[in-house]
Design an enzyme around this catalytic site. Structure first.
Site, PDB file in Angstrom:
ATOM      1  N   VAL A   8       0.867  -1.173   0.000  1.00  0.00           N
ATOM      2  CA  VAL A   8       0.000   0.000   0.000  1.00  0.00           C
ATOM      3  C   VAL A   8       0.903   1.222   0.000  1.00  0.00           C
ATOM      4  O   VAL A   8       2.082   1.145   0.334  1.00  0.00           O
ATOM      5  CB  VAL A   8      -0.965   0.031   1.219  1.00  0.00           C
ATOM      6  CG1 VAL A   8      -2.019  -1.068   1.102  1.00  0.00           C
ATOM      7  CG2 VAL A   8      -0.227  -0.061   2.524  1.00  0.00           C
ATOM      8  N   SER A   9       0.333   2.361  -0.388  1.00  0.00           N
ATOM      9  CA  SER A   9       1.162   3.560  -0.575  1.00  0.00           C
ATOM     10  C   SER A   9       1.447   4.345   0.689  1.00  0.00           C
ATOM     11  O   SER A   9       2.473   5.001   0.787  1.00  0.00           O
ATOM     12  CB  SER A   9       0.486   4.490  -1.592  1.00  0.00           C
ATOM     13  OG  SER A   9       0.395   3.839  -2.831  1.00  0.00           O
ATOM     14  N   THR A  10       0.535   4.312   1.667  1.00  0.00           N
ATOM     15  CA  THR A  10       0.731   5.135   2.858  1.00  0.00           C
ATOM     16  C   THR A  10       0.625   4.304   4.128  1.00  0.00           C
ATOM     17  O   THR A  10       0.021   3.232   4.131  1.00  0.00           O
ATOM     18  CB  THR A  10      -0.320   6.271   2.937  1.00  0.00           C
ATOM     19  OG1 THR A  10      -1.618   5.691   3.122  1.00  0.00           O
ATOM     20  CG2 THR A  10      -0.305   7.129   1.682  1.00  0.00           C
ATOM     21  N   GLN A  13      -2.905   3.207   5.314  1.00  0.00           N
ATOM     22  CA  GLN A  13      -3.635   2.155   4.620  1.00  0.00           C
ATOM     23  C   GLN A  13      -3.348   0.792   5.246  1.00  0.00           C
ATOM     24  O   GLN A  13      -2.319   0.584   5.870  1.00  0.00           O
ATOM     25  CB  GLN A  13      -3.264   2.150   3.135  1.00  0.00           C
ATOM     26  CG  GLN A  13      -3.765   3.387   2.405  1.00  0.00           C
ATOM     27  CD  GLN A  13      -3.273   3.436   0.975  1.00  0.00           C
ATOM     28  OE1 GLN A  13      -2.079   3.329   0.719  1.00  0.00           O
ATOM     29  NE2 GLN A  13      -4.201   3.605   0.040  1.00  0.00           N
TER      30      GLN A  13
END
Length: 185
Positions: A8-10, A13
């Site tokens: 996931v990007s962050t 998340q």
């Protein structure tokens, strides 16, 4: 061996759904990380996983965009897997690089993933330009209170002490001081 990769990007998340899907797909080992997919650089878990792949192994991801967002990165990863004799499968897309149709579909999805990223960048740039024209865009908020740094420095507090107190680097303190000197001239 069947390996899974979740991303996931962050940090806000959650990886749980991806990890569950990968385990359900038969992955013996699942590696995960919370980092942007815009580049494969700086993705230690992916690098570790790719290093451990051997002939006959399979790398499983839920979707191609979890692996990479640019066609160039996807092609490099695909070539790396091919050289090792490993294959790639996606649980939510019909990608299986063990056959010609799967490899073709993989490449088409890669093109669309890169296209989507470019569209997102264009929309963001348009939004920023519009906000600037309307006077609503102020840029990223300052991480450091410049006024406090300048006052502390003017009162004889050293840059090292200011940096520790403000939770920043000494070079950041010197930049703020330099900016203050230039603006007062």
């Amino acid at each position: 061996m069947i390996y899974g990769y979740a991303r996931v990007s962050t940090t806000e998340q959650d990886l749980t759904v991806q990890i569950e899907k990968l385990k359900a797909a038969g992955c013996h080992t699942v590696r995960s990380e919370k980092v942007s997919g815009s580049s494969t650089k700086g993705r230690a878990e992916l690098a570790t996983l790719l290093e451990s792949l051997r002939d006959g192994d399979t790398l499983v991801v839920t979707r191609l965009d979890r692996l990479a967002r640019s066609l160039a990165d996807l092609m490099v990863l695909a070539e790396s897997l091919q050289i090792k004799g490993a294959t790639l499968k996606c649980t939510e897309q019909q990608v299986d690089t063990s056959d010609a149709a799967g490899r073709a579909f993989f490449q088409m999805l890669g093109v669309f993933a890169e296209f989507e990223t470019e569209l997102r960048r264009e929309r963001q740039a348009e939004g920023i330009a519009k906000a600037k024209a309307e006077g609503r865009y102020k840029g990223r908020p300052r991480a450091l209170d410049h006024e406090t740094v300048r006052k502390l420095y003017a009162n004889g507090v050293s840059a090292i002490t200011i940096a520790k107190q403000m939770g920043c680097s000494r070079s950041a303190v010197y930049k703020v001081i330099e900016i203050g000197k230039r603006s007062s001239q």
